[in-house]
Enzyme design. Structure first.
Site, PDB file in Angstrom:
ATOM      1  N   HIS A  28       0.744  -1.261  -0.010  1.00 20.75           N
ATOM      2  CA  HIS A  28      -0.084   0.078  -0.121  1.00 20.75           C
ATOM      3  C   HIS A  28       0.640   1.373  -0.031  1.00 20.75           C
ATOM      4  CE1 HIS A  28      -3.762  -2.287   0.388  1.00 20.75           C
ATOM      5  NE2 HIS A  28      -3.337  -2.907   1.309  1.00 20.75           N
TER       6      HIS A  28
ATOM      7  N   GLU B  46      -6.333 -13.244   3.921  1.00 21.86           N
ATOM      8  CA  GLU B  46      -7.375 -12.035   4.005  1.00 21.86           C
ATOM      9  C   GLU B  46      -8.267 -12.043   3.341  1.00 21.86           C
ATOM     10  OE1 GLU B  46      -4.955  -8.441   3.338  1.00 21.86           O
ATOM     11  OE2 GLU B  46      -3.799  -9.609   1.912  1.00 21.86           O
TER      12      GLU B  46
ATOM     13  N   ASP C 221      -9.178  -6.704   5.516  1.00 19.20           N
ATOM     14  CA  ASP C 221      -9.593  -7.204   3.935  1.00 19.20           C
ATOM     15  C   ASP C 221     -10.568  -8.358   4.207  1.00 19.20           C
ATOM     16  OD1 ASP C 221      -8.599  -5.920   1.514  1.00 19.20           O
ATOM     17  OD2 ASP C 221      -6.670  -6.390   2.762  1.00 19.20           O
TER      18      ASP C 221
END
Length: 263
Positions: free
Chosen positions: A52, A156, A182
């Protein structure tokens, strides 16, 4: 020139094996200076977020060098898994890698092949000229690195949870990192990691992974949630991030001064 430090000794891996809880903090910026500030705290490992955050191999290497004099261990979460990604990171001296969104045993096995030397895997050999072996000055690098590295697979999603057994039982997996945010989104609950249904999935996953003898890591929203997950078997946490700390401290400072000065 003498090598004065065992650069291959993986503090994070060995501390987890010794039963010592390990506390991590995320680095979302690419700042080596911020990384070094975090390395002076009581955190044990640095979660360099290349999934990210806007990291590349050079920023990751700069961060790793900045924290090298300290006890903090670098861990890189990659944006995507590929043979070249593993070669670059591991040849640069990164021994702990998190791969996000792993959803099957087949994916898990492929990742391990990229990370390990033959006969366990297919990692290319360049150790004699790279930082990982201190440019050929660690003669037993190839013999030791597969044992000292820790490849972590992140589960996730609902599909990942369905295939948890196949992923956790893959030979060579160093740890499983659970991603409740997530997972919550995949369950249609938004990023609510405190939702009872998400917590129930997490509880089952932690206990099941530990049955395979594999270490488990995750995040936690509160100290109480962290304690609950630790009691179930979690041995390392990622807690907080540089960007969140900066935003929180800035808001707190300006709000307190405004409250006094604008009475």
């Amino acid at each position: 020139m003498a090598i004065v430090k065992d650069f291959l000794y993986n503090n994070l891996k060995h501390n987890i094996e010794a039963g010592k809880m390990q506390y991590g903090v995320a680095l979302e910026t690419t700042s080596a200076e911020v990384a070094e500030v975090l390395a002076t705290t009581d955190y044990d490992w640095l979660f360099i977020d290349a999934e990210h955050g806007p990291h590349n191999i050079q920023t990751i290497l700069n961060v790793a060098r900045a924290i090298a004099p300290y006890e903090m261990t670098p861990v890189v979460r990659v944006g995507e898994a590929a043979a070249g990604t593993f070669k670059q990171l591991m040849d640069s001296g990164i021994q702990n890698i998190i791969v996000p969104m792993v959803e099957s045993g087949e994916e898990a096995a492929q990742i391990i092949r990229w990370a390990k030397y033959p006969a366990e895997g297919k990692r290319g050999m360049g150790a004699g000229v790279v930082r990982a072996s201190r440019f050929g000055r660690i003669p037993d690098y190839q013999q030791r690195i597969d044992d000292e590295s820790m490849i972590m697979l992140q589960i996730e999603s609902l599909k990942g949870m369905e295939n948890l057994d196949a992923i956790a039982s893959t030979k060579g997996v160093g740890a499983i990192f659970l991603g409740p945010a997530d997972l919550a989104v995949d369950m249609g609950l938004g990023p609510n990691i405190l939702h009872p249904d998400v917590v129930a999935k997490m509880e089952y996953a932690i206990k099941r992974i530990r049955e395979f003898g594999v270490p488990v890591g995750t995040i936690a929203a509160t100290p109480e949630q962290a304690k609950h997950y630790a009691d179930l078997g979690v041995s390392f946490f990622a807690l907080g991030a540089d960007t969140a700390f900066l935003a929180s401290a800035a808001d707190s400072t300006v709000t307190s001064f405004k409250a006094e000065l604008e009475k």
